[in-house]
Design an enzyme around this catalytic site. Structure first.
Site, PDB file in Angstrom:
ATOM      1  N   TYR A 246       1.010  -0.722  -0.535  1.00  0.00           N
ATOM      2  CA  TYR A 246      -0.047   0.199   0.337  1.00  0.00           C
ATOM      3  C   TYR A 246       0.705   1.265  -0.138  1.00  0.00           C
ATOM      4  CZ  TYR A 246      -3.291   3.245   1.550  1.00  0.00           C
ATOM      5  OH  TYR A 246      -4.115   4.651   1.436  1.00  0.00           O
TER       6      TYR A 246
ATOM      7  N   ASP B   7      10.133   3.156   0.293  1.00  0.00           N
ATOM      8  CA  ASP B   7       8.293   3.195   0.831  1.00  0.00           C
ATOM      9  C   ASP B   7       8.586   2.867   1.823  1.00  0.00           C
ATOM     10  OD1 ASP B   7       5.816   3.926   1.777  1.00  0.00           O
ATOM     11  OD2 ASP B   7       4.098   3.317   0.740  1.00  0.00           O
TER      12      ASP B   7
ATOM     13  N   LYS C 202       3.761   8.594   8.738  1.00  0.00           N
ATOM     14  CA  LYS C 202       3.028   8.091  10.213  1.00  0.00           C
ATOM     15  C   LYS C 202       4.211   8.389  11.147  1.00  0.00           C
ATOM     16  CE  LYS C 202       0.354   4.691   8.780  1.00  0.00           C
ATOM     17  NZ  LYS C 202       0.717   3.646   7.548  1.00  0.00           N
TER      18      LYS C 202
HETATM   19  C1  LIG Z   1       0.056   4.461   5.818  1.00  0.00           C
HETATM   20  C2  LIG Z   1       1.144   3.898   4.614  1.00  0.00           C
HETATM   21  C3  LIG Z   1       0.655   4.650   3.769  1.00  0.00           C
HETATM   22  C4  LIG Z   1      -0.391   6.739   3.342  1.00  0.00           C
HETATM   23  O1  LIG Z   1      -0.011   6.713   4.199  1.00  0.00           O
HETATM   24  P1  LIG Z   1      -1.336   7.881   4.700  1.00  0.00           P
HETATM   25  O2  LIG Z   1      -0.484   9.190   5.829  1.00  0.00           O
HETATM   26  O3  LIG Z   1      -2.524   7.015   5.260  1.00  0.00           O
HETATM   27  O4  LIG Z   1      -1.862   8.306   3.734  1.00  0.00           O
HETATM   28  C5  LIG Z   1       1.892   4.581   2.284  1.00  0.00           C
HETATM   29  N1  LIG Z   1       2.539   4.129   2.693  1.00  0.00           N
HETATM   30  C6  LIG Z   1       2.170   3.036   3.707  1.00  0.00           C
HETATM   31  C7  LIG Z   1       3.638   1.805   3.241  1.00  0.00           C
HETATM   32  C8  LIG Z   1       1.773   2.995   4.628  1.00  0.00           C
HETATM   33  O5  LIG Z   1       1.846   2.337   5.515  1.00  0.00           O
END
Ligand SMILES: *Cc1c(COP(=O)(O)O)cnc(C)c1O
Length: 428
Positions: free
Chosen positions: A144, A239, A267
């Site tokens: 994601y 990511d 995060k």
């Molecule tokens: C949470 C997450 C996102 C998206 O971040 P948001 O602040 O919810 O937009 C993107 N990449 C990874 C790996 C994530 O865990």
């Protein structure tokens, strides 16, 4: 435990907010029932609107690595708010957090702050396309990267064909530029590079996957991705929105000693306020406006409250030399305890863990990619989730989520959790 007030609040919310929530996973669709409304949180605990106290294993989906309402972060936000909350002009604070982040993370010279992980990944892709002058990207099924169009893609027919939208509103035109590979499967990546010679701008990956449960990279996988990207002159994007400042000070690049070209954050970097960031070496970052041609902007980007929270958080992580060791020990203790009770109770399961990310899958086979993650028994997971909730332990309301361990958890909390799991799994 009673959830009368939460249930009423949810009914009220549903009337004015789609599904009653501002992010779908909160709605409990994966497990049934109605969501719990939070009143406050402190350290390792949530206190809900019905007066229940819960041990929290989500921690805002990662950011609260030091526990809720961590005093240095709260003090920084409160102090800063007194001087104004947004200017749309530069502040010294932005340079301070940028300096600190650049000093903690390997292979980055410059960093740009945005407001979410979604924005970070979306901008990283645009930057990679602008820098390489190519259009296509590779992502992995089950990873994601936020909800921007390019990432809401599922596999099309045949491994080397282009992706198809997995949400209405994403155009086929966008989908055709996103290619889907399988996690931990270098052959699937090699095939995509071969079938799309000189067209791939970047490969984006969760270097330790956390959005299909926790799925660690198998030995050689990340090294192989690095080689394939270099050979094909595509950028490797890590990511690290979930893993950054969680698995090590310098994230997965440091943990496994692999150099990415662009790194995305979110995060933890915001200390619980809405922050994302992306970073790279000078050569790449200088392609961004206003120095370079790739446009990217934000009215609230680098917001002083958010930067104050993030800076206080990173300072704690940077100076607490025991943090990652403590987190690893606590999570290993939890893992060993869960192994013990689930085995005793004859449950079919697999546990995946890297540092303070851990997930329990109700299937006997190793979980190494999206396909094997989907094999887990969701009926058992639902019983597990609701059973734990009754005992006062709150895990993510979906079988595809990682648990995030916070340093605020005590060994007593962990023992309590293991006993709860014992009790719940006896009744499966
Ligand atoms: C949470 C997450 C996102 C998206 O971040 P948001 O602040 O919810 O937009 C993107 N990449 C990874 C790996 C994530 O865990």
């Amino acid at each position: 435990m009673l959830y009368q007030r939460s249930s009423q609040l949810f009914i009220d919310a549903e009337k004015v907010i789609p599904g009653g929530v501002n992010s779908p996973v909160r709605a409990f669709k994966g497990v049934g029932g109605t969501p719990i409304f939070v009143k406050k949180a402190q350290g390792a605990y949530l206190y809900d609107e019905d007066g229940n106290k819960l041990i929290d294993y989500i921690n805002s989906w990662g950011p609260m690595i030091l526990g809720h309402a961590y005093p240095p972060v709260i003090d920084a936000i409160t102090e800063r708010a007194k001087s104004g909350t947004s200017f749309g002009m530069p502040t010294e604070l932005e340079t301070q957090i940028a300096q600190l982040a650049v000093s903690m993370v390997p292979n980055i010279d410059k960093i740009r702050f945005v407001n979410s992980g979604t924005e970070a990944c979306m901008s990283a892709i645009r930057l990679a396309r602008g820098f390489t002058n190519k259009n296509k990207i590779i992502k992995f099924a089950g990873c994601y990267h936020g909800h921007s169009d390019s990432f809401l893609i599922q596999a099309g027919s045949g491994a080397s064909t282009f992706g198809t939208p997995n949400s209405p509103g994403v155009t086929p035109g966008t989908a055709q530029d996103t290619l889907l590979a399988n996690y931990n499967d270098l052959e699937s990546v090699r095939n995509l590079f071969e079938a799309n010679k000189n067209q791939i701008a970047a490969l984006i990956v969760e270097p330790v996957a956390g959005n299909m449960g926790c799925v660690p990279p198998l030995g050689g996988f990340l090294e192989g991705l690095r080689e394939l990207c270099t050979e094909n002159e595509a950028l490797l994007i890590f990511d690290e929105v979930m893993t950054g400042f969680r698995l090590a000070k310098g994230g997965v690049q440091e943990l496994y000693n692999i150099k990415a070209d662009i790194v995305c954050f979110g995060k933890v970097i915001g200390g619980g306020l809405p922050v994302g960031a992306f970073a790279a070496r000078n050569e790449i970052m200088n392609y961004l406006a206003p120095v370079g041609p790739v446009y990217q902007a934000g009215t609230l980007s680098g917001n002083p409250l958010a930067m104050a929270a993030g800076l206080a958080m990173l300072q704690e992580i940077n100076t607490n030399t025991q943090l990652f060791d403590n987190l690893d020990k606590k999570t290993a203790y939890l893992e060993a305890g869960i192994h013990k009770v689930l085995t005793q109770n004859g449950v079919v399961y697999t546990i995946n863990r890297v540092g303070s990310m851990i997930s329990v899958h109700f299937d006997a086979q190793p979980v190494v990619d999206f396909q094997t993650a989907k094999n887990g028994d969701n009926e058992t997971f639902k019983k597990f989730f609701h059973g734990l909730l009754k005992e006062g332990v709150y895990i993510a309301p979906s079988a595809y989520e990682t648990w995030f361990i916070t340093d605020a958890l005590t060994y007593e909390d962990l023992d309590f959790t293991i006993s709860a799991i014992d009790k719940v799994s006896k009744a499966f």
